[in-house]
Design an enzyme around this catalytic site. Structure first.
Site, short mmCIF file in Angstrom:
data_model
loop_
_atom_site.label_atom_id
_atom_site.label_comp_id
_atom_site.label_asym_id
_atom_site.label_seq_id
_atom_site.Cartn_x
_atom_site.Cartn_y
_atom_site.Cartn_z
N GLU A 90 56.20 -57.29 6.32
CA GLU A 90 56.58 -58.54 6.97
C GLU A 90 56.20 -59.74 6.11
OE1 GLU A 90 54.65 -58.61 10.73
OE2 GLU A 90 55.41 -56.64 11.32
N CYS A 103 53.71 -66.67 4.19
CA CYS A 103 52.66 -65.68 4.38
C CYS A 103 53.20 -64.33 3.91
CB CYS A 103 52.26 -65.62 5.85
SG CYS A 103 50.94 -64.43 6.21
N CYS A 110 47.39 -51.34 6.77
CA CYS A 110 46.07 -51.84 6.39
C CYS A 110 45.02 -50.81 6.77
CB CYS A 110 45.78 -53.16 7.10
SG CYS A 110 44.20 -53.92 6.64
N CYS A 114 40.84 -53.50 11.95
CA CYS A 114 40.44 -54.57 12.89
C CYS A 114 41.20 -54.39 14.20
CB CYS A 114 40.70 -55.94 12.29
SG CYS A 114 39.83 -56.23 10.73
N CYS A 117 44.17 -56.79 15.39
CA CYS A 117 45.24 -57.07 14.43
C CYS A 117 46.29 -55.96 14.48
CB CYS A 117 44.66 -57.19 13.03
SG CYS A 117 45.90 -57.52 11.75
N CYS A 331 50.29 -60.82 12.25
CA CYS A 331 50.41 -59.80 11.21
C CYS A 331 50.70 -58.43 11.79
CB CYS A 331 49.11 -59.73 10.39
SG CYS A 331 48.70 -61.25 9.55
#
Length: 345
Positions: A90, A103, A110, A114, A117, A331
């Site tokens: 993205e 961004c 990832c 977290c 997120c 995100c």
């Protein structure tokens, strides 16, 4: 493994030209075609002889395809790009009156985990190459018809977990013979991989460093950010102080306010004590809700109280304006919706 041609520096392309039996300046011409003319079809590089074009074609590229674009009422747009291997990333375009910010993602997924997120909710795929990060900039500029003058490495992925390619991307996008963006207009956001912060001192001293803090104790931070089990807040603060001392660049501490979790008076007192000073800035962020995270955002009054209290204590503080909430701009949200169970977005 041979790099894609648009991931090679001018010096590397000059070396390639010589190794291929051509004058070194042909490499410089190819670099100009790729990064100034933004050419994608080598047949259009008329300054280069056919033999050079044919040889350059063997270097290959990793093209991106805009699979989906969502536009917000506030003018921002989220691009879902499909990579050459079918994976998705993205990119979020954010126009302002005085700048145009992009961004960008640095990884497919990832590994940081977290809990608040969306980037971590789909499986981790791989690191992006420098060319794939750069192409997010070039392709979005072509689509929007505007020049990107600010970049934030805050999209999908942990930039310091892919640091070699991120540093190569920074070198390419700031090359004065290419796009020529100022490194001071690039912000890199990290969850706090301490060794990478020290590398930035030597290899990217002009960028803006942002730390995803989000808690005032290691115990509370570990509840939502597993990286806290590897690097303590004290270690992160020591590394960021070293970054500021060496570069003179103030470090931003990102802080998503979560109701009842990190918006308490004791959190304010800790921030007032530890965030004062010329080298530190606190950026308070509204929580973008995702289904997998059941906690609530602190309300506007709590955010204003938090900010006012820090300001009164002498802390440099700002409140980020939420953009793109109507297009799943947080995100990883769009990738999860597109690839996840229940069909495409």
């Amino acid at each position: 493994m041979q790099r894609a041609r648009n991931a090679m520096t001018e010096e590397e392309l000059r070396d390639w030209a010589v190794a291929s039996g051509f004058p070194a300046y042909r490499g410089s011409q190819l670099f100009h075609f790729l990064h100034v003319e933004r050419g994608t079809d080598l047949d259009a590089a008329h300054v280069l002889p056919q033999a050079v074009r044919a040889a350059a074609g063997a270097l290959g590229t990793h093209p991106l395809t805009a699979e989906l674009v969502r536009r917000s009422e506030d003018g921002s747009a989220k691009y879902l790009y499909r990579l050459f291997d079918g994976a998705h990333i993205e990119t979020v375009y954010m126009p302002y009156e005085d700048r145009t910010t992009l961004c960008v993602s640095s990884q497919v997924g990832c590994r940081m985990g977290c809990s608040f997120c969306a980037s971590t909710k789909a499986p981790f795929g791989r690191n992006l190459g420098a060319d794939e990060i750069l192409e997010q900039v070039y392709q979005t500029e072509r689509a929007e018809g505007r020049t990107i003058d600010h970049i934030v490495l805050m999209g999908i992925g942990e930039p310091l977990d892919n640091l070699d390619e991120v540093l190569r991307f920074i070198r390419l996008v700031t090359d004065p013979k290419g796009k020529g963006m100022s490194a001071r207009n690039i912000t890199l956001s990290t969850s706090g991989l301490v060794p990478g912060i020290y590398r930035l001192i030597d290899e990217a001293p002009s960028i803006t460093l942002a730390i995803s803090l989000h808690a005032t104790s290691d115990e509370r931070r570990a509840r939502t950010m597993p990286v806290a089990r590897r690097y303590s807040i004290a270690e992160i603060l020591k590394a960021t102080d070293a970054y500021f001392d060496a570069t003179g660049r103030r470090v931003s501490f990102e802080y998503v306010l979560i109701r009842g979790e990190n918006d308490r008076e004791e959190d304010i007192r800790w921030m007032a004590q530890h965030m004062r000073g010329a080298g530190r800035h606190v950026n308070l962020i509204p929580l973008n809700r995702i289904d997998e995270f059941d906690q609530e955002a602190a309300d506007r009054a709590a955010m204003e109280h938090f900010a006012a209290s820090l300001e009164k204590a002498g802390v440099h503080v700002s409140v980020r304006h939420r953009r793109g909430a109507d297009i799943d701009a947080a995100c990883g949200q769009l990738r999860v919706l597109y690839e996840g169970v229940g069909g495409r977005a």
